[in-house]
Design a protein around this motif. Structure first.
Motif, mmCIF file in Angstrom:
data_model
loop_
_atom_site.group_PDB
_atom_site.id
_atom_site.type_symbol
_atom_site.label_atom_id
_atom_site.label_comp_id
_atom_site.label_asym_id
_atom_site.label_seq_id
_atom_site.Cartn_x
_atom_site.Cartn_y
_atom_site.Cartn_z
ATOM 1 N N ASP A 101 0.779 -1.240 0.000
ATOM 2 C CA ASP A 101 0.000 0.000 0.000
ATOM 3 C C ASP A 101 0.810 1.290 0.000
ATOM 4 O OD1 ASP A 101 -2.370 -1.402 -0.131
ATOM 5 O OD2 ASP A 101 -2.536 -1.546 2.040
ATOM 6 N N HIS A 102 2.023 1.266 -0.506
ATOM 7 C CA HIS A 102 2.743 2.522 -0.670
ATOM 8 C C HIS A 102 3.838 2.368 -1.718
ATOM 9 C CE1 HIS A 102 5.296 0.381 2.201
ATOM 10 N NE2 HIS A 102 6.281 1.097 1.747
ATOM 11 N N GLY A 103 4.162 3.457 -2.365
ATOM 12 C CA GLY A 103 5.233 3.459 -3.353
ATOM 13 C C GLY A 103 4.737 3.855 -4.733
ATOM 14 N N VAL A 104 5.652 3.768 -5.695
ATOM 15 C CA VAL A 104 5.353 4.140 -7.070
ATOM 16 C C VAL A 104 5.647 2.955 -7.975
ATOM 17 C CG1 VAL A 104 5.983 5.664 -8.982
ATOM 18 C CG2 VAL A 104 5.836 6.566 -6.659
ATOM 19 N N LEU A 105 4.683 2.680 -8.834
ATOM 20 C CA LEU A 105 4.772 1.612 -9.823
ATOM 21 C C LEU A 105 4.782 2.270 -11.191
ATOM 22 C CD1 LEU A 105 4.313 -1.441 -10.683
ATOM 23 C CD2 LEU A 105 1.888 -0.905 -10.582
ATOM 24 N N GLU A 106 5.671 1.830 -12.057
ATOM 25 C CA GLU A 106 5.694 2.331 -13.429
ATOM 26 C C GLU A 106 5.376 1.178 -14.363
ATOM 27 O OE1 GLU A 106 8.612 4.529 -16.682
ATOM 28 O OE2 GLU A 106 9.347 4.138 -14.669
ATOM 29 N N VAL A 107 4.475 1.409 -15.297
ATOM 30 C CA VAL A 107 4.106 0.414 -16.301
ATOM 31 C C VAL A 107 4.491 0.978 -17.657
ATOM 32 C CG1 VAL A 107 2.232 -0.928 -17.320
ATOM 33 C CG2 VAL A 107 2.120 -0.263 -14.906
ATOM 34 N N VAL A 108 5.237 0.185 -18.436
ATOM 35 C CA VAL A 108 5.636 0.591 -19.781
ATOM 36 C C VAL A 108 5.029 -0.407 -20.753
ATOM 37 C CG1 VAL A 108 7.557 1.105 -21.326
ATOM 38 C CG2 VAL A 108 7.802 1.519 -18.868
ATOM 39 N N THR A 109 4.273 0.091 -21.733
ATOM 40 C CA THR A 109 3.589 -0.787 -22.677
ATOM 41 C C THR A 109 3.621 -0.234 -24.091
ATOM 42 O OG1 THR A 109 1.513 -1.932 -23.159
ATOM 43 C CG2 THR A 109 1.333 0.275 -22.206
#
Length: 88
Positions: free
Chosen positions: A35-43
């Motif tokens: 429940d904390h932090g940053v997620l990056e999605v590259v598509t």
């Protein structure tokens, strides 16, 4: 000048994978992030590009930024609170 953000804790390089394969991975990664932090999605998949914003809304996470570059789209997603945890 573009805003500078700290590096994402988790980066999911989805390539051209379809949404039905990317969604369970994002679900799992967000659960692992406690429940904390940053997620990056590259598509590079157009279906994933259109699905990510709605997924963010359904999951109650914040889509902070979307960046297009070199035929791919990068989504910066904030998981949980923006504040730092309290130190006892």
């Amino acid at each position: 000048m573009p805003a500078r953000h700290p590096a994402a804790a988790v980066v999911v390089e989805a390539g051209g994978e379809p949404w039905f394969r990317v969604e369970p991975l994002l679900d799992r990664r967000t659960q692992e992030m406690a429940d904390h932090g940053v997620l990056e999605v590259v598509t590079a998949n157009p279906g994933v590009r259109t699905a990510v914003p709605g997924w963010c809304t359904r999951k109650g996470v914040v889509l902070e930024a979307t960046t297009d570059r070199n035929g791919s789209t990068s989504f910066r997603i904030r998981i949980g609170s923006l504040s730092l945890p309290e130190v006892p």
